[in-house]
Design an enzyme around this catalytic site. Structure first.
Site, PDB file in Angstrom:
ATOM      1  N   ASN A 214       7.935  -5.132  -0.841  1.00  0.00           N
ATOM      2  CA  ASN A 214       7.466  -3.816  -0.397  1.00  0.00           C
ATOM      3  C   ASN A 214       8.055  -3.517   0.980  1.00  0.00           C
ATOM      4  OD1 ASN A 214       5.504  -4.676   1.770  1.00  0.00           O
ATOM      5  ND2 ASN A 214       4.650  -5.772   0.014  1.00  0.00           N
ATOM      6  N   ASP A 283       0.105  -7.629  -5.057  1.00  0.00           N
ATOM      7  CA  ASP A 283      -1.072  -7.871  -5.903  1.00  0.00           C
ATOM      8  C   ASP A 283      -0.697  -8.674  -7.142  1.00  0.00           C
ATOM      9  OD1 ASP A 283      -2.918  -6.544  -4.290  1.00  0.00           O
ATOM     10  OD2 ASP A 283      -2.256  -4.598  -5.030  1.00  0.00           O
ATOM     11  N   LYS A 293      19.959 -16.424 -12.829  1.00  0.00           N
ATOM     12  CA  LYS A 293      20.056 -14.983 -12.606  1.00  0.00           C
ATOM     13  C   LYS A 293      19.947 -14.237 -13.939  1.00  0.00           C
ATOM     14  CE  LYS A 293      23.038 -11.513 -10.614  1.00  0.00           C
ATOM     15  NZ  LYS A 293      24.426 -11.117 -10.643  1.00  0.00           N
ATOM     16  N   PRO A 309      -3.599 -14.393  -5.974  1.00  0.00           N
ATOM     17  CA  PRO A 309      -4.914 -14.579  -5.340  1.00  0.00           C
ATOM     18  C   PRO A 309      -5.102 -13.561  -4.222  1.00  0.00           C
ATOM     19  CG  PRO A 309      -3.396 -16.319  -4.675  1.00  0.00           C
ATOM     20  CD  PRO A 309      -2.692 -15.519  -5.732  1.00  0.00           C
ATOM     21  N   ASP A 310      -6.331 -13.082  -4.052  1.00  0.00           N
ATOM     22  CA  ASP A 310      -6.624 -12.157  -2.954  1.00  0.00           C
ATOM     23  C   ASP A 310      -7.023 -12.990  -1.729  1.00  0.00           C
ATOM     24  OD1 ASP A 310      -7.974 -10.359  -1.128  1.00  0.00           O
ATOM     25  OD2 ASP A 310      -7.867  -8.890  -2.748  1.00  0.00           O
ATOM     26  N   ILE A 311      -6.129 -13.032  -0.760  1.00  0.00           N
ATOM     27  CA  ILE A 311      -6.327 -13.918   0.404  1.00  0.00           C
ATOM     28  C   ILE A 311      -7.548 -13.472   1.207  1.00  0.00           C
ATOM     29  CG2 ILE A 311      -5.228 -14.825   2.494  1.00  0.00           C
ATOM     30  CD1 ILE A 311      -2.513 -13.920   1.149  1.00  0.00           C
ATOM     31  N   PHE A 327      -7.078  -4.679   6.206  1.00  0.00           N
ATOM     32  CA  PHE A 327      -6.422  -3.381   6.285  1.00  0.00           C
ATOM     33  C   PHE A 327      -6.525  -2.743   4.905  1.00  0.00           C
ATOM     34  CE2 PHE A 327      -3.917  -2.431  10.154  1.00  0.00           C
ATOM     35  CZ  PHE A 327      -4.304  -3.507  10.915  1.00  0.00           C
ATOM     36  N   LYS A 341     -13.095  -1.062  -0.561  1.00  0.00           N
ATOM     37  CA  LYS A 341     -12.446  -2.370  -0.333  1.00  0.00           C
ATOM     38  C   LYS A 341     -13.287  -3.227   0.607  1.00  0.00           C
ATOM     39  CE  LYS A 341      -7.690  -1.319  -1.402  1.00  0.00           C
ATOM     40  NZ  LYS A 341      -6.452  -0.714  -0.990  1.00  0.00           N
ATOM     41  N   LYS A 345     -14.588  -6.620  -1.074  1.00  0.00           N
ATOM     42  CA  LYS A 345     -13.992  -7.855  -0.544  1.00  0.00           C
ATOM     43  C   LYS A 345     -14.957  -8.556   0.413  1.00  0.00           C
ATOM     44  CE  LYS A 345      -9.206  -6.343  -1.135  1.00  0.00           C
ATOM     45  NZ  LYS A 345      -7.859  -6.914  -1.109  1.00  0.00           N
TER      46      LYS A 345
HETATM   47  O1  PMT Z   1       4.186  -3.946   8.395  1.00  0.00           O
HETATM   48  P1  PMT Z   1       4.313  -2.498   8.833  1.00  0.00           P
HETATM   49  O2  PMT Z   1       5.638  -1.892   8.422  1.00  0.00           O
HETATM   50  O3  PMT Z   1       4.026  -2.317  10.301  1.00  0.00           O
HETATM   51  O4  PMT Z   1       3.218  -1.642   8.030  1.00  0.00           O
HETATM   52  C1  PMT Z   1       1.866  -1.858   8.281  1.00  0.00           C
HETATM   53  C2  PMT Z   1       1.020  -1.829   7.003  1.00  0.00           C
HETATM   54  C3  PMT Z   1       1.018  -0.431   6.420  1.00  0.00           C
HETATM   55  C4  PMT Z   1       1.597  -2.830   5.974  1.00  0.00           C
HETATM   56  C5  PMT Z   1      -0.412  -2.302   7.441  1.00  0.00           C
HETATM   57  O5  PMT Z   1      -0.936  -1.389   8.374  1.00  0.00           O
HETATM   58  C6  PMT Z   1      -1.342  -2.390   6.248  1.00  0.00           C
HETATM   59  O6  PMT Z   1      -1.947  -1.428   5.796  1.00  0.00           O
HETATM   60  N1  PMT Z   1      -1.477  -3.634   5.698  1.00  0.00           N
HETATM   61  C7  PMT Z   1      -2.228  -3.881   4.451  1.00  0.00           C
HETATM   62  C8  PMT Z   1      -1.394  -3.462   3.278  1.00  0.00           C
HETATM   63  C9  PMT Z   1      -2.100  -3.742   1.967  1.00  0.00           C
HETATM   64  O7  PMT Z   1      -1.658  -4.574   1.216  1.00  0.00           O
HETATM   65  O8  PMT Z   1      -3.219  -3.042   1.769  1.00  0.00           O
HETATM   66  P2  PMT Z   1      -4.138  -3.162   0.460  1.00  0.00           P
HETATM   67  O9  PMT Z   1      -5.009  -1.973   0.576  1.00  0.00           O
HETATM   68  O10 PMT Z   1      -3.306  -3.320  -0.764  1.00  0.00           O
HETATM   69  O11 PMT Z   1      -4.936  -4.489   0.680  1.00  0.00           O
HETATM   70  C10 PMT Z   1      -6.216  -4.542   1.291  1.00  0.00           C
HETATM   71  C11 PMT Z   1      -6.351  -5.779   2.160  1.00  0.00           C
HETATM   72  O12 PMT Z   1      -6.344  -6.952   1.337  1.00  0.00           O
HETATM   73  C12 PMT Z   1      -5.262  -5.976   3.173  1.00  0.00           C
HETATM   74  O13 PMT Z   1      -5.868  -6.486   4.332  1.00  0.00           O
HETATM   75  C13 PMT Z   1      -4.350  -7.033   2.546  1.00  0.00           C
HETATM   76  O14 PMT Z   1      -3.703  -7.832   3.531  1.00  0.00           O
HETATM   77  C14 PMT Z   1      -5.375  -7.861   1.765  1.00  0.00           C
HETATM   78  N2  PMT Z   1      -4.819  -8.506   0.566  1.00  0.00           N
HETATM   79  C15 PMT Z   1      -4.352  -7.757  -0.475  1.00  0.00           C
HETATM   80  C16 PMT Z   1      -3.913  -8.385  -1.613  1.00  0.00           C
HETATM   81  C17 PMT Z   1      -3.916  -9.795  -1.680  1.00  0.00           C
HETATM   82  N3  PMT Z   1      -3.496 -10.434  -2.741  1.00  0.00           N
HETATM   83  N4  PMT Z   1      -4.376 -10.506  -0.636  1.00  0.00           N
HETATM   84  C18 PMT Z   1      -4.816  -9.887   0.494  1.00  0.00           C
HETATM   85  O15 PMT Z   1      -5.214 -10.558   1.445  1.00  0.00           O
END
Ligand code: PMT
Length: 409
Positions: A214, A283, A293, A309-311, A327, A341, A345
């Site tokens: 991403n 995700d 390849k 896994p969701d960390i 975030f 969320k 979470k």
């Molecule tokens: O890195 P930059 O270019 O500066 O951009 C910043 C950002 C937009 C990436 C950052 O501000 C941000 O929003 N980060 C979280 C991105 C994200 O994956 O959001 P989410 O809504 O999909 O996930 C929710 C939360 O779960 C996040 O804290 C994510 O880190 C966490 N997560 C998600 C999936 C997963 N498998 N494990 C996680 O821990």
């Protein structure tokens, strides 16, 4: 007590002002420092006097400004070596490209450079210059030299510049510099707090040369790690692949996949008081990464994905969970989806950003809507460094509210 109120009573600050349009902001900084009870002695370079009159600083600090290296009247009262011994901190704000170069060279051809060479006090510089001058390899080398010698570098920030350019080189805001001074002289409010931060993207292999990824640059998460370290936290940054160097004073662990990030985080949770998940974790990952390849024989290619896994949820679910900050990256219904969320979470705080073309991912600026149990706040669009400082202020307040006995400040 908020950091902005922390008194600097009787602390002696030598405020060096060098030439540049940002010199006018040093007047606000001088006023703010004096208002916290500090004794402020301003030393201006000759070039700085072209931008702001010395009388302005004299009125704000109650002390005559020093400019000349050889000034018979001042030398008789407090000579330059005596003046170099006087401060608890030398802060050069703004520090022009020329001043940084002269400090890096160890010059002593005006009062400010001589004082920086002769003082045993800590020195901090707040650079301000045109973005191209800041990006120039010569300035980068000068800054690296100063950092290697223990000089603190506060800023610069990114944004609109007086010359019409946009980019890094703006003087850090006076209120933020005031907090930097308070942290340095009084200690950070997260001293003794062990923090884990995730940042950047993850890469999920499709075959040995391709991956699902991403647009995360890591800027937001790195800024959070930097802001936490500035408050005295012991920070470990678990980072996906990014083009950024490790922030000063932060321990960095590089990972590639979501599973690796998960394992790296869970292995470091013992003793952790704060977890901030800023990474854009995939995700899903391909169920089976091909050993070789993938050849383009077929017109269509199906890739089966399996959930990662969701960390964040895993950390929040632990019985010994630290204070958790997630975030939320949303393209629509920001507050509603982010709140969902936070609840599902089970995290203490969520920082939601609108993402999409030019928003959130890979930009220098960002805006956040931050919510916790019992409150929320909207932080408008600003440089990610500044935004991270604001977020860390909120985190610190919530963390201390949760465990006041352990965190007297
Ligand atoms: O890195 P930059 O270019 O500066 O951009 C910043 C950002 C937009 C990436 C950052 O501000 C941000 O929003 N980060 C979280 C991105 C994200 O994956 O959001 P989410 O809504 O999909 O996930 C929710 C939360 O779960 C996040 O804290 C994510 O880190 C966490 N997560 C998600 C999936 C997963 N498998 N494990 C996680 O821990």
């Amino acid at each position: 007590m908020s950091m902005a109120d922390a008194p600097l009573t009787d602390k002696r600050i030598l405020l060096g002002v060098s030439g540049g349009i940002a010199a006018y902001k040093a007047a606000e900084l001088a006023r703010g420092l004096a208002a916290t009870g500090a004794q402020v002695q301003v030393v201006m370079t000759q070039a700085a006097t072209e931008f702001v009159g010395p009388l302005t600083f004299q009125a704000l600090t109650g002390r005559p400004v020093r400019i000349a290296l050889f000034d018979a009247a001042h030398e008789a009262a407090m000579g330059h070596i005596e003046l170099a011994r006087w401060p608890d901190l030398v802060l050069v704000a703004p520090a022009s490209a020329n001043t940084l170069a002269r400090l890096a060279q160890g010059r002593a051809d005006d009062l400010l450079s001589t004082l920086c060479l002769a003082t045993a006090a800590p020195i901090a510089v707040a650079p301000a210059m045109n973005q191209q001058m800041w990006r120039n390899a010569a300035t980068a080398e000068n800054v690296a030299t100063l950092v290697a010698r223990g000089v603190r570098v506060w800023g610069p920030e990114s944004g609109d510049q007086a010359c019409g350019d946009v980019g890094p080189g703006r003087l850090r805001e006076p209120e933020d510099l005031l907090q930097d001074v308070q942290r340095l002289l009084l200690g950070g409010r997260l001293t003794g707090v062990s923090a884990l931060v995730t940042a950047g993207p993850t890469r999920e292999p499709l075959d040995p040369v391709r991956y699902l990824g991403n647009r995360s640059s890591g800027k937001m998460g790195y800024a959070v790690a930097t802001a936490l370290a500035a408050e005295g936290a012991d920070v470990t940054l678990v980072s996906g692949p990014v083009a950024l160097s490790a922030p000063h004073g932060v321990r960095r662990v590089m990972v590639e996949t979501a599973q690796e990030m998960h394992d790296a985080v869970l292995a470091r949770l013992t003793g952790c008081r704060l977890f901030v998940a800023a990474a854009a974790v995939a995700d899903y990952r391909p169920l089976d990464a091909a050993d070789q390849k993938i050849k383009k024989h077929a017109d269509e290619l199906q890739v089966e994905l399996i959930k990662n896994p969701d960390i964040l949820a895993a950390v929040a679910a632990r019985p010994d969970a630290p204070f958790t900050v997630g975030f939320a990256a949303e393209t629509e219904n920001l507050a509603r989806y982010a709140e969902a969320k936070r609840r599902t979470k089970g995290v203490d705080m969520i920082a939601a950003n609108q993402v999409g073309a030019g928003l959130g991912f890979d930009s220098d600026d960002n805006a956040l809507w931050i919510s916790w149990d019992g409150g929320d706040v909207q932080l408008p669009s600003m440089d990610k460094g500044r935004l991270a400082t604001r977020l860390v202020q909120l985190i610190t307040e919530r963390l201390h509210a949760q465990a006041p006995a352990e965190n007297p400040r």
